[in-house]
Scaffold this motif. Structure first.
Motif, mmCIF file in Angstrom:
data_model
loop_
_atom_site.group_PDB
_atom_site.id
_atom_site.type_symbol
_atom_site.label_atom_id
_atom_site.label_comp_id
_atom_site.label_asym_id
_atom_site.label_seq_id
_atom_site.Cartn_x
_atom_site.Cartn_y
_atom_site.Cartn_z
ATOM 1 N N GLN A 118 50.421 51.154 63.682
ATOM 2 C CA GLN A 118 49.202 50.356 63.732
ATOM 3 C C GLN A 118 49.432 49.054 64.495
ATOM 4 O OE1 GLN A 118 46.548 51.839 62.484
ATOM 5 N NE2 GLN A 118 45.132 50.239 63.132
ATOM 6 N N ASP A 119 50.608 48.440 64.307
ATOM 7 C CA ASP A 119 50.932 47.227 65.058
ATOM 8 C C ASP A 119 51.025 47.508 66.554
ATOM 9 O OD1 ASP A 119 50.938 45.736 62.788
ATOM 10 O OD2 ASP A 119 53.097 45.345 62.737
ATOM 11 N N LEU A 120 51.556 48.671 66.915
ATOM 12 C CA LEU A 120 51.606 49.058 68.327
ATOM 13 C C LEU A 120 50.199 49.101 68.911
ATOM 14 C CD1 LEU A 120 53.012 50.240 70.872
ATOM 15 C CD2 LEU A 120 52.778 52.498 69.802
ATOM 16 N N LYS A 121 49.282 49.699 68.196
ATOM 17 C CA LYS A 121 47.901 49.774 68.681
ATOM 18 C C LYS A 121 47.277 48.385 68.780
ATOM 19 C CE LYS A 121 46.268 52.780 65.715
ATOM 20 N NZ LYS A 121 45.245 53.651 65.100
ATOM 21 N N ARG A 122 47.648 47.495 67.867
ATOM 22 C CA ARG A 122 47.120 46.131 67.923
ATOM 23 C C ARG A 122 47.565 45.420 69.205
ATOM 24 N NH1 ARG A 122 48.496 46.107 61.879
ATOM 25 N NH2 ARG A 122 46.459 46.231 60.874
ATOM 26 N N ILE A 123 48.841 45.589 69.571
ATOM 27 C CA ILE A 123 49.334 44.941 70.783
ATOM 28 C C ILE A 123 48.687 45.552 72.029
ATOM 29 C CG2 ILE A 123 51.388 44.625 72.226
ATOM 30 C CD1 ILE A 123 51.230 42.696 69.900
ATOM 31 N N ILE A 124 48.527 46.879 72.045
ATOM 32 C CA ILE A 124 47.843 47.516 73.180
ATOM 33 C C ILE A 124 46.422 46.986 73.291
ATOM 34 C CG2 ILE A 124 46.999 49.709 74.104
ATOM 35 C CD1 ILE A 124 49.381 51.062 72.677
ATOM 36 N N SER A 125 45.784 46.821 72.154
ATOM 37 C CA SER A 125 44.423 46.281 72.147
ATOM 38 C C SER A 125 44.393 44.859 72.672
ATOM 39 C CB SER A 125 43.853 46.335 70.726
ATOM 40 O OG SER A 125 42.591 45.713 70.656
ATOM 41 N N ALA A 126 45.428 44.070 72.325
ATOM 42 C CA ALA A 126 45.480 42.680 72.787
ATOM 43 C C ALA A 126 45.676 42.593 74.300
ATOM 44 C CB ALA A 126 46.602 41.937 72.065
ATOM 45 N N VAL A 127 46.329 43.594 74.897
ATOM 46 C CA VAL A 127 46.483 43.619 76.352
ATOM 47 C C VAL A 127 45.110 43.641 77.021
ATOM 48 C CG1 VAL A 127 47.324 45.000 78.309
ATOM 49 C CG2 VAL A 127 48.758 44.700 76.276
ATOM 50 N N GLY A 128 44.168 44.331 76.385
ATOM 51 C CA GLY A 128 42.776 44.308 76.846
ATOM 52 C C GLY A 128 42.547 44.896 78.219
ATOM 53 N N GLY A 129 43.391 45.835 78.642
ATOM 54 C CA GLY A 129 43.191 46.484 79.933
ATOM 55 C C GLY A 129 43.599 45.641 81.122
ATOM 56 N N LYS A 130 44.254 44.511 80.904
ATOM 57 C CA LYS A 130 44.609 43.605 82.004
ATOM 58 C C LYS A 130 45.893 43.998 82.708
ATOM 59 C CE LYS A 130 41.088 40.933 81.127
ATOM 60 N NZ LYS A 130 40.568 41.638 79.929
ATOM 61 N N ALA A 131 46.751 44.809 82.056
ATOM 62 C CA ALA A 131 48.018 45.204 82.665
ATOM 63 C C ALA A 131 47.788 46.268 83.734
ATOM 64 C CB ALA A 131 48.974 45.737 81.600
ATOM 65 N N ARG A 132 48.691 46.330 84.688
ATOM 66 C CA ARG A 132 48.592 47.358 85.738
ATOM 67 C C ARG A 132 48.980 48.726 85.197
ATOM 68 N NH1 ARG A 132 50.502 45.456 91.377
ATOM 69 N NH2 ARG A 132 48.625 44.263 90.922
ATOM 70 N N ARG A 133 49.983 48.738 84.301
ATOM 71 C CA ARG A 133 50.433 50.004 83.722
ATOM 72 C C ARG A 133 51.083 49.710 82.379
ATOM 73 N NH1 ARG A 133 54.736 53.614 87.017
ATOM 74 N NH2 ARG A 133 56.137 51.964 86.288
ATOM 75 N N ILE A 134 50.893 50.602 81.425
ATOM 76 C CA ILE A 134 51.497 50.451 80.098
ATOM 77 C C ILE A 134 52.343 51.687 79.806
ATOM 78 C CG2 ILE A 134 51.107 50.242 77.622
ATOM 79 C CD1 ILE A 134 48.488 48.844 78.191
#
Length: 402
Positions: A118-134
């Motif tokens: 769940q914490d992993l999903k929280r951090i991905i959510s915090a990225v907010g689509g701004k990264a070039r690649r995850i």
């Protein structure tokens, strides 16, 4: 000295500025990975270093600050404390790290795999689509033991993978997945399951001085039918025979979520007088692996070495201490891909295989958008290590994939 592999990396520009975000419990592994990346990129020479494409290529640290604070109710939120726009992000998560705790209504609660995921999903959510690649590096694949449906059951691993890619994850890297076919749930996205076979063999040769690595003196054993593929691979590369056990289960009962094992039946040639390599993806309670070791000893096996990518030891270490004193096994080799308790690392029968340099090299290569195929199939490296061992030559401690 610049290695051939590093020269290859310089032929391509990075996908984006490199960023590593370790989730709670992965900080130490991330620090080791980061130290290799900083060292390599500081020493690396390139005529393109001053170009815009290499902006931020050399930094003091590639770790980005983040945190997951929790409210008094135990609910959390992911926070990234610096910009990630245009970054090539690598998220490290150890879902098995039970040593991490948080406060829940005044009580100390140990984090479960569900909490880490769940914490992993929280951090991905915090990225907010701004990264070039995850890219998510999850050494122990979340819910990998629930990878197929045998009754009216949930398919947790497949659902988790689909959930991650729907949130914007491009690639998932895991190690020794319980069943790699779970990647069929996300056929249009990157999924790599990496085998630490070379690291196991190299560490065994480093700590055991008098082994005879040939079919007349050594065998590879799979403790069950599910682990046949990894055992066949090592046996073929080393030129050894292999055998396997299959578990006879009582399907009329369920104990601790599974059908209890009635007996381990052996298939293979004679093991008498030979050293055994037992290969498995994990040691959970250890009941099965110790029963297999006992069966091999009864059949006259000599030394027994256990390769286990993930040493969970869910029922503690006492059982293994007793088995070691009885001579049921000589050594267990396991990796630092997941949390290892200080008590485990103090055991004389435990050999830790450090994977941080290997992960750093995977990240470095992927950031340059270069193929990692040669890293995933280390046939030549294993054979070279064995050849050096037989010729009494020292192992290459500078090997970048060590």
């Amino acid at each position: 000295m610049t290695t051939r592999e590093e020269t290859r990396n310089l032929e391509t520009i990075p996908v984006g500025s490199l960023g590593i975000i370790p989730l709670k419990g992965c900080e130490f592994l991330a620090e080791e990975i980061n130290s290799y990346l900083v060292k390599w990129r500081t020493q690396r020479e390139s005529e393109h270093k001053d170009s815009l494409a290499f902006a931020g290529y050399q930094r003091d640290s590639y770790i980005l600050k983040s945190k997951v604070p929790r409210f008094g109710s135990g609910e959390g939120k992911g926070m990234i404390l610096e910009s990630v726009r245009g970054f090539d992000l690598y998220l490290l998560v150890d879902v098995t790290n039970y040593s991490q705790t948080y406060n829940l209504c005044g009580h100390e609660n140990h984090m479960s795999p569900d909490d880490h995921y769940q914490d992993l999903k929280r951090i991905i959510s915090a990225v907010g689509g701004k990264a070039r690649r995850i890219t998510v590096i999850m050494p122990y694949l979340y819910e990998s033991r629930q990878h197929k449906r045998t009754d009216r059951e949930s398919l947790d691993c497949a659902i988790a993978l689909q959930e991650l890619v729907s949130m914007g994850v491009d690639n998932i890297i895991t190690f020794d997945a319980h069943d790699p076919r779970v990647q069929n749930s996300i056929p249009l996205h990157g999924f790599e399951t990496v085998q630490p076979a070379y690291q196991f063999v190299k560490n065994l040769l480093n700590v055991e001085p008098d082994l005879q690595v040939d079919a007349g003196h050594m065998m590879v054993i799979s403790p069950d039918e599910g682990g046949m593929a990894r055992a066949i691979y090592i046996a073929n590369v080393l030129g050894l025979d292999m055998g396997m056990f299959y578990k006879r289960r009582d399907y009329t009962r369920i104990i601790n979520g599974r059908n209890p094992i009635v007996a381990h039946e052996f298939l293979g040639s004679s093991v008498e007088g030979k050293d055994m390599i037992i290969m498995d993806d994990m040691i959970s309670s250890g009941e099965s692996i110790l029963e297999v070791a006992a069966e091999l000893k009864e059949r006259g096996a000599n030394k027994i070495f256990i390769f286990a990518t993930f040493g969970l030891f869910t029922n503690g270490l006492d059982r293994f201490d007793r088995a070691y004193r009885k001579g049921l096994f000589n050594r267990i080799l396991t990796t630092n891909l997941i949390y290892q308790s200080p008590e485990l690392l103090k055991r004389e029968w435990c050999t830790n295989c450090n994977m941080s340099k290997y992960i750093a090299y995977l990240i470095d290569t992927l950031n340059h958008d270069t193929s990692i195929s040669d890293l995933l199939v280390p046939n030549d490296k294993i054979r070279n290590a064995v050849e050096k061992y037989k010729n009494k030559q020292p192992q290459d401690t500078t090997d970048e994939t060590a």
